[in-house]
Design an enzyme around this catalytic site. Structure first.
Site, PDB file in Angstrom:
ATOM      1  N   SER A 130       1.038  -1.379   0.200  1.00 52.45           N
ATOM      2  CA  SER A 130      -0.047   0.321   0.089  1.00 52.45           C
ATOM      3  C   SER A 130       0.696   1.159  -0.403  1.00 52.45           C
ATOM      4  CB  SER A 130      -0.754  -0.289   1.200  1.00 52.45           C
ATOM      5  OG  SER A 130      -2.058   1.131   1.374  1.00 52.45           O
ATOM      6  N   GLY A 131       1.050   2.413  -0.490  1.00 51.34           N
ATOM      7  CA  GLY A 131       1.456   3.936  -0.864  1.00 51.34           C
ATOM      8  C   GLY A 131       2.644   3.707  -1.798  1.00 51.34           C
ATOM      9  N   SER A 176      -5.743   5.609  -1.100  1.00 45.07           N
ATOM     10  CA  SER A 176      -5.095   4.294  -0.733  1.00 45.07           C
ATOM     11  C   SER A 176      -6.464   3.514  -1.249  1.00 45.07           C
ATOM     12  CB  SER A 176      -4.944   3.512   0.626  1.00 45.07           C
ATOM     13  OG  SER A 176      -5.001   2.076   0.909  1.00 45.07           O
ATOM     14  N   SER A 177      -6.063   2.515  -2.571  1.00 44.94           N
ATOM     15  CA  SER A 177      -7.212   1.804  -2.596  1.00 44.94           C
ATOM     16  C   SER A 177      -7.883   0.774  -2.563  1.00 44.94           C
ATOM     17  CB  SER A 177      -6.579   1.425  -4.299  1.00 44.94           C
ATOM     18  OG  SER A 177      -5.884   2.371  -4.535  1.00 44.94           O
ATOM     19  N   GLY A 208      -0.397  -5.892  -2.994  1.00 38.82           N
ATOM     20  CA  GLY A 208       0.401  -6.926  -2.915  1.00 38.82           C
ATOM     21  C   GLY A 208       0.213  -7.774  -1.674  1.00 38.82           C
ATOM     22  N   GLU A 221       0.672  -9.353   2.536  1.00 42.03           N
ATOM     23  CA  GLU A 221       0.404  -8.489   3.550  1.00 42.03           C
ATOM     24  C   GLU A 221       0.886  -9.393   4.224  1.00 42.03           C
ATOM     25  OE1 GLU A 221      -3.584  -6.777   3.600  1.00 42.03           O
ATOM     26  OE2 GLU A 221      -2.849  -5.405   2.059  1.00 42.03           O
ATOM     27  N   ASN A 251      -0.849   5.519   3.442  1.00 40.60           N
ATOM     28  CA  ASN A 251      -1.012   6.067   1.590  1.00 40.60           C
ATOM     29  C   ASN A 251      -2.126   6.831   1.826  1.00 40.60           C
ATOM     30  OD1 ASN A 251      -1.951   6.811  -0.611  1.00 40.60           O
ATOM     31  ND2 ASN A 251      -1.890   4.997  -1.504  1.00 40.60           N
ATOM     32  N   THR A 285      -1.263   2.470  -8.141  1.00 38.85           N
ATOM     33  CA  THR A 285      -2.370   3.277  -8.646  1.00 38.85           C
ATOM     34  C   THR A 285      -2.595   4.363  -9.680  1.00 38.85           C
ATOM     35  OG1 THR A 285      -3.723   2.853  -6.556  1.00 38.85           O
ATOM     36  CG2 THR A 285      -4.568   4.171  -8.370  1.00 38.85           C
TER      37      THR A 285
HETATM   38  N1  LIG Z   1       5.211   7.886  -9.747  1.00 39.59           N
HETATM   39  C1  LIG Z   1       4.522   8.614  -8.790  1.00 39.59           C
HETATM   40  N2  LIG Z   1       5.338  10.221  -8.990  1.00 39.59           N
HETATM   41  C2  LIG Z   1       4.963  11.033  -8.090  1.00 39.59           C
HETATM   42  N3  LIG Z   1       4.328  10.315  -6.826  1.00 39.59           N
HETATM   43  C3  LIG Z   1       4.097   9.251  -6.800  1.00 39.59           C
HETATM   44  C4  LIG Z   1       4.769   8.698  -7.699  1.00 39.59           C
HETATM   45  N4  LIG Z   1       3.749   6.616  -7.822  1.00 39.59           N
HETATM   46  C5  LIG Z   1       3.490   7.255  -6.378  1.00 39.59           C
HETATM   47  N5  LIG Z   1       3.271   8.532  -5.766  1.00 39.59           N
HETATM   48  C6  LIG Z   1       2.729   9.161  -4.773  1.00 39.59           C
HETATM   49  O1  LIG Z   1       2.403   7.825  -4.256  1.00 39.59           O
HETATM   50  C7  LIG Z   1       1.364   8.000  -3.260  1.00 39.59           C
HETATM   51  C8  LIG Z   1       0.526   6.361  -2.955  1.00 39.59           C
HETATM   52  O2  LIG Z   1       1.226   6.201  -4.679  1.00 39.59           O
HETATM   53  P1  LIG Z   1      -0.837   5.415  -4.936  1.00 39.59           P
HETATM   54  O3  LIG Z   1      -1.911   5.364  -4.496  1.00 39.59           O
HETATM   55  O4  LIG Z   1      -0.269   4.634  -6.496  1.00 39.59           O
HETATM   56  O5  LIG Z   1      -0.480   4.318  -3.798  1.00 39.59           O
HETATM   57  P2  LIG Z   1      -0.951   2.160  -4.450  1.00 39.59           P
HETATM   58  O6  LIG Z   1       0.432   1.584  -4.048  1.00 39.59           O
HETATM   59  O7  LIG Z   1      -1.942   2.527  -4.877  1.00 39.59           O
HETATM   60  O8  LIG Z   1      -1.433   2.094  -2.864  1.00 39.59           O
HETATM   61  P3  LIG Z   1      -3.042   1.308  -2.295  1.00 39.59           P
HETATM   62  O9  LIG Z   1      -2.094  -0.551  -2.143  1.00 39.59           O
HETATM   63  O10 LIG Z   1      -2.739   1.586  -0.836  1.00 39.59           O
HETATM   64  O11 LIG Z   1      -3.461   1.841  -3.011  1.00 39.59           O
HETATM   65  C9  LIG Z   1       0.409   8.686  -4.396  1.00 39.59           C
HETATM   66  O12 LIG Z   1      -0.069   9.194  -3.488  1.00 39.59           O
HETATM   67  C10 LIG Z   1       1.458   9.695  -4.645  1.00 39.59           C
HETATM   68  O13 LIG Z   1       1.667  10.751  -3.809  1.00 39.59           O
HETATM   69 MG   LIG Z   2      -3.917   2.403  -4.755  1.00 38.34          MG
END
Ligand SMILES: Nc1ncnc2c1ncn2[C@@H]1O[C@H](COP(=O)(O)OP(=O)(O)OP(=O)(O)O)[C@@H](O)[C@H]1O
Ligand SMILES: [Mg+2]
Length: 1158
Positions: A145-146, A195-196, A425, A427, A192, A150
């Protein structure tokens, strides 16, 4: 003792190391290591030092190597790295300038590896592989997560939309699905901010031309519990907060809504705001996205109503009661209850009953049993979760309805797709529950898929290269998967079975799991019978699952009463989202699929979809838990690397031939090992050359293989080759260094030498010139000395001669004079003596005369007396009388002598006095007075006293009288005839006419001037000029001296003239003082009257022009400062008559010391 390691790049596995005994110092660090541990130091492979784009190429292909590679790249803000076909993306937590349209263009239609690693490269490959190979593609994005899943998904979508390049409505719709899904499915968690809370698979469909034609979204396992409960610092789904912030007040009033802080469902985490999110603007973008995706106004309103109902339900309060010894509860009647009921369009009473009782049907009879407060709350929460879960499903379906076009039945229209899987991923938390089991189950599947894919790739490569690979082994996670979901009596099916079994509990389920699987190596049974946890050995490690609540979560069914309540609702929308439940009968609902079986089914479908796709893998890595940029937590990262399954790739590679080079690469890299081998691009038989090199270096029997385009090596081969290459290159490098250094030194030396010669040249020139100058001046001096000597000698000779001549001449002259004088003296003597003698003679003669007279008298007397007396007596008488006369004569003589002496003495005195007067000093003052005495200065009127001196008598001849005087005063003095003076250019009258101020003419007037003749800027000069004029008048005797008589004896006789001038005028007439004077005057002009001003200026002038030490000045100054002024101008001469000398001093002195007056 410790060893001091000056760092080259080394690996060590010391216990104190950072990550599981792996530690990699940076070259700037220094470390102390005990000698025992020295063996645990291993030098780094060159590829590990600066990092590589594809980690498969790392020499140290292990966890530490990969981690270090990621770290050094991350520190340079390079977040993307390949591991074979996997893209590793480290979350930068900052906006990097790598997602611009320019970058999209750069990455379009490029092969992987052609450009630096990038998510766009993956997207681009998906797209072009799809078009080229006519095969569906998928992209599996995983990570914690984070970690950025996404975001990566969105970036790929963005790239695909950009390169498919249609900007169509459908494309817009696909892109707009994300904000809606994120609003309803994403929330702020501690990991995050966005977070999705669900997994999703977006399948994007492209038409033949490669334009986006539609899409389909699949969602997995929404975290429904979040609607009712949030951990500290976490929020509910974004949509609630956005709605409360963004909705129009009148609409909010209709829904009875207030602020986010008013609702217990939104404040569990004590956090209603999220930094970096703008709920207000998000709401408007959600609304616009909904419009794009064809949500109608009514639908929108209905969704809002349900959301509001959920919030009001959350605020319901339950109170405990007891009926018939049974714990019961009631819902406190409150506006919330009424509003919630009205929003759902049900009776509040029904809601109350539904939440506080449960209907059980036993033998055809329905019996209502009361629920206690806890159960009541559970029912409520279950209801709310049911509503939200179904709402979310409905929304996804709605979106799909807008963007999904079912494949047309015409077979000739083929469409391809790219699927993007953004799923949680692996956990492993402190407490893991049913959700984690599902998630990890999904990840096991994906890992299996991944491993098989990687192995398949390997196999393909070996096949392609015609290499025998039979003996390559690898382990996959099939066993674990079998245990969880595939084999009969697997864990999922056991849980399912127990969920459906009416008497089944979490404990009985655990018992069954134990008895079934305790022998399985992937299963970790509880340590004792009280333990409620069981563990599973997953590919990424052991996870312990807490079984409490498992069955309940798995059943995920709503109680009949709730369905009944919904059924009673007049609201079509709520009925619609509960449609499936309502449609089912009570019995069928009991047998309705459990959560796990649903999930398993959708997962199977997903895996089927994926299996026909060409997959790409993106592994997102979260570098730290703090969401901070440029912070790399190694431990966290190594854990994620393990979970990501990347090690599997490595293991598979290691099992086969991990090192592979294309022939050209190999030849270019290792041709140094075989002298005489040419570079690859000029070689013809590359394969043969490769073979030659390996044969020579590794031997025939070693386990290396040569394929069609590549050579395949084991790790140790690479090491051996690298070491030898290193040695060979080092030798060559040393040789080159030798030559280059020689060359460098030589050129340097030559340059130095020429510089030195040049400096020498210049220096010597300079030195010689200097010496020459010295010598020259020496010679000149010598010459001078010699000449001077010569001159001196001749001079001396001349002088001697001259002296001699002089001596002789002088002698001669002296002698001449002497003789002349002597003669003169003698003459004078002779005359004097003669005179004396003559005088004496005269005196004697007179004496004699007198004596003779006396004698004669005696005789006459005797004669006479003899007549009278006897002769004797007469004789005696005559004798006596004669004697008396003699005495008288003697007395007279003496008298005369005395008078003569007196006369001589007086003459002598007179001479002496004259002599003295000749010696006495001259009195200047007297002299001047005497000289200019004729001008007269004592009289009340000028020119009245004294006799005119010689030559000035004519002035006396001017007729006297009033008129005459008037005339004289006003008229010019007669000047020489103008004709006579032929200096017409320089005529005084002309000058005066030109330069004199006011009415002044060139003629002399005997009156003080009103202003100076010439113009002077300086006030001091003006006053001085007037004073000089007055002094001139006085000096000329045309103006009377002041009356007051003060005798000043300044002892001027002994003082040199200039000293007196200075004393009279003062030495300093510096501009500064004058200016000071003027400024002072300026200032005073404002505050004092005119007299005072003149007074002060005059005083200044006096003290300036007359030196204070002077006796005159002291006197004058004193008088001046006391006041009493008669005349304009300098008062120096006003009160005291001055001597002519003083006047002259004043006039001339002013001329000397005041240049302007000259
Ligand atoms: N390529 C990137 N460039 C800049 N910032 C990023 C990038 N990827 C992720 N981030 C930062 O990290 C934060 C978390 O990313 P994201 O929401 O994609 O995480 P996630 O893997 O989908 O987490 P979750 O499993 O909680 O959904 C984003 O809100 C953004 O601030
Ligand atoms: Mg996500």
């Amino acid at each position: 003792g410790f060893l001091f390691v000056i760092l080259s790049f080394v690996w060590t596995d010391l216990p104190a190391s950072v990550v599981n005994g792996i530690f990699f110092p940076s070259p700037t660090q220094e470390h102390w290591i005990s000698p025992q541990n020295a063996t645990s130091i291993k030098t780094m492979h060159p590829t590990s030092i600066h990092g590589v784009e594809d980690m498969i190429r790392l020499g140290d292909l292990n966890e530490a190597g990969i981690l270090r590679n990621l770290l050094i790249r991350y520190n340079e803000r390079v977040i993307y790295t390949y591991t074979g076909s996997i893209l590793v993306a480290v979350n930068p937590y900052q906006l990097l300038p790598i997602y611009t349209p320019d970058q999209i263009r750069l990455y379009t239609n490029k092969k992987i590896g052609e450009m630096p690693p990038h998510i766009f490269a993956i997207a681009d490959n998906c797209y072009f592989n799809m078009q080229r190979n006519n095969k569906d593609q998928c992209c599996i994005i995983s990570g914690e997560s984070g970690a950025g899943k996404t975001e990566s998904t969105k970036l790929i979508l963005q790239f695909l939309a950009a390169i498919s390049g249609q900007h169509s409505w459908i494309e817009q719709q696909v892109l707009e699905a994300t904000p809606i899904l994120e609003a309803f499915g994403n929330a702020k968690t501690i990991r995050n901010d966005n977070s999705s809370r669900f997994g999703k698979y977006i399948d994007i469909h492209f038409n033949k031309r490669g334009a986006i034609e539609g899409a389909k979204i699949e969602q997995y396992l929404l975290e429904k519990s979040r609607v009712c409960r949030q951990a500290p610092d976490e929020r509910n789904y974004h949509i609630f907060y956005c709605m409360l912030k963004g909705m129009a007040p009148e609409m909010k009033a209709k829904l009875g809504l207030g602020l986010a802080t008013d609702y217990s469902y939104l404040t569990m985490g004590h956090c209603t705001e999220c930094d970096g999110r703008d709920d207000l603007s998000d709401y408007s973008s959600i609304l616009s996205a909904m419009k794009v995706l064809m949500f109608t106004e009514t639908e929108n309103w209905e969704i809002s109503k349900l959301l509001a109902a959920i919030l009001h339900m959350g605020n319901l309060r339950f109170e405990a009661r007891t009926y018939d010894n049974l714990d019961a509860c009631v819902v406190v009647r409150s506006p919330d209850l009424v509003t919630a009921a009205s929003l759902m369009e049900v009776e509040p009473k029904d809601v109350m009953v539904c939440l506080t009782t449960r209907t059980l049907i036993t033998r055809g009879e329905s019996v209502a049993t009361p629920l206690n407060v806890e159960q009541g709350l559970d029912v409520r929460d279950a209801f709310v979760k049911g509503i939200y879960g179904r709402l979310f499903v409905w929304i996804v379906e709605k979106i799909n309805a807008a963007i999904f076009r079912p494949p047309s039945s015409e077979t000739n229209i083929i469409r391809k797709s790219i699927g993007l899987l953004d799923i949680f991923g692996f956990e492993n938390f402190f407490v893991n529950s049913f959700e984690q089991l599902c998630i990890n189950f999904a990840n096991e599947n994906l890992q299996q898929f991944f491993v098989r894919h990687v192995f398949k790739l390997e196999q393909e490569e070996y096949n392609l290269e015609d290499i025998s690979w039979q003996h390559i082994e690898f382990t996959d996670n099939q066993d674990a998967l079998d245990m969880i979901a595939n084999k009969p009596m697997n864990i999922i099916s056991l849980i399912d079975e127990e969920s459906k079994f009416p008497k089944g509990t979490d404990a009985t389920m655990l018992y069954k799991l134990n008895s079934q699987h305790k022998l399985n190596s992937n299963y970790i049974p509880p340590k004792n019978s009280y333990e409620t946890q069981f563990g599973i050995q997953h590919f990424a490690g052991v996870v312990l699952y807490e079984t409490r609540g498992f069955l309940e979560k798995n059943r995920d069914s709503l109680h009949t009463d709730i369905i009944q309540l919904v059924h009673s609702s007049k609201n079509k929308f709520i009925k619609q989202i509960f449609q499936a439940d309502v449609a089912m009968g009570v019995e069928t609902r009991k047998r309705s699929p459990t959560l796990s079986s649903q999930f398993k089914r959708s997962l199977e479908m997903l895996m089927r979809t994926l299996s026909v796709c060409q997959p790409f893998f993106v592994r997102c890595i979260k570098p730290n838990e703090l969401k901070k940029p440029m912070l790399f937590d190694r431990e966290l990262c190594i854990r994620q690397l393990r979970y990501s399954g990347m090690m599997e790739t490595i293991r598979i590679r290691r099992a086969g031939y991990p090192i592979r080079y294309s022939f050209a690469e190999f030849v270019d890299r290792y041709r140094v090992l075989m002298p005489g081998v040419k570079p690859a691009h000029v070689q013809e038989d590359l394969r043969g050359t490769c073979q030659q090199i390996v044969l020579a270096r590794l031997g025939k029997h070693d386990d290396w293989q040569i394929g069609k385009t590549k050579i395949f090596l084991k790790d140790h081969h690479d090491m051996q080759l690298e070491i030898e290459r290193d040695k060979a290159i080092t030798d060559k490098v040393i040789l080159i260094q030798k030559a280059v250094r020689g060359l460098k030194e030589r050129t340097n030396f030559l340059r130095l030498r020429s510089a030195v010669t040049f400096i020498q040249k210049v220096w010597r020139g300079y030195q010689s010139r200097k010496n020459y100058q010295i010598m020259r001046s020496g010679f000149l001096r010598l010459q001078a000395v010699y000449r001077s000597r010569k001159h001196y000698r001749s001079y001396r000779m001349t002088r001697l001669r001259v002296t001699l001549i002089q001596a002789l001449c002088r002698g001669f002259l002296i002698r001449q004079t002497f003789w002349r004088r002597l003669r003169a003296v003698l003459t004078i003597q002779a005359y004097t003596r003669g005179m004396i003698a003559r005088r004496l003679c005269q005196r004697l003669r007179a004496e004699l005369q007198r004596r003779l007279e006396a004698e004669r008298q005696r005789l006459a007397e005797e004669e006479r007396l003899r007549n009278q007396m006897t002769a004797r007596r007469a004789k005696a008488e005559a004798e006596r009388k004669h004697q008396e006369r003699l005495v008288q004569l003697v007395q007279q003589q003496e008298e005369r002598e005395r008078e003569e002496k007196e006369e001589a003495r007086r003459k002598k005195e007179l001479l002496e006095q004259m002599e003295r007067e000749k010696e006495a000093p001259v009195d200047h003052s007297d002299m001047v007075d005497r000289m200019f005495g004729f001008l007269g200065n004592a009289g009340p009127l000028p020119n009245q006293d004294g006799q005119a001196p010689a030559g000035f008598e004519d002035l006396e001849n001017i007729p006297r009288g009033e008129e005459a005087e008037e005339e004289v005063l006003n008229e010019a003095l007669p000047l020489p005839d103008e004709e006579e003076e032929d200096l017409s250019e320089y005529k005084f009258s002309k000058f005066a006419a030109t330069y004199f101020q006011g009415v002044s003419t060139h003629t002399y007037i005997r009156r003080p001037l009103k202003q100076p003749l010439l113009f002077h800027e300086d006030e001091g000069d003006q006053l001085a000029a007037l004073a000089v004029w007055i002094t001139v008048l006085r000096f000329m005797g045309d103006l009377p001296e002041p009356k007051c008589q003060i005798v000043i004896n300044d002892g001027s006789e002994k003082i040199p003239v200039m000293t007196k001038i200075y004393e009279t005028l003062g030495k300093r007439t510096y501009k500064r003082e004058l200016q000071e004077l003027q400024v002072e005057g300026e200032v005073r002009r404002r505050s004092f009257n005119h007299v005072q001003k003149r007074n002060s200026v005059r005083h200044k002038l006096v003290s300036l022009t007359l030196k204070r030490k002077s006796k005159i000045t002291e006197e004058v100054t004193r008088r001046l400062t006391e006041g009493d002024y008669g005349l304009q101008g300098n008062s120096m001469l006003e009160d005291r008559p001055t001597s002519n000398l003083e006047k002259l001093h004043f006039i001339i002195g002013n001329g000397i010391l005041r240049p302007a007056l000259r």
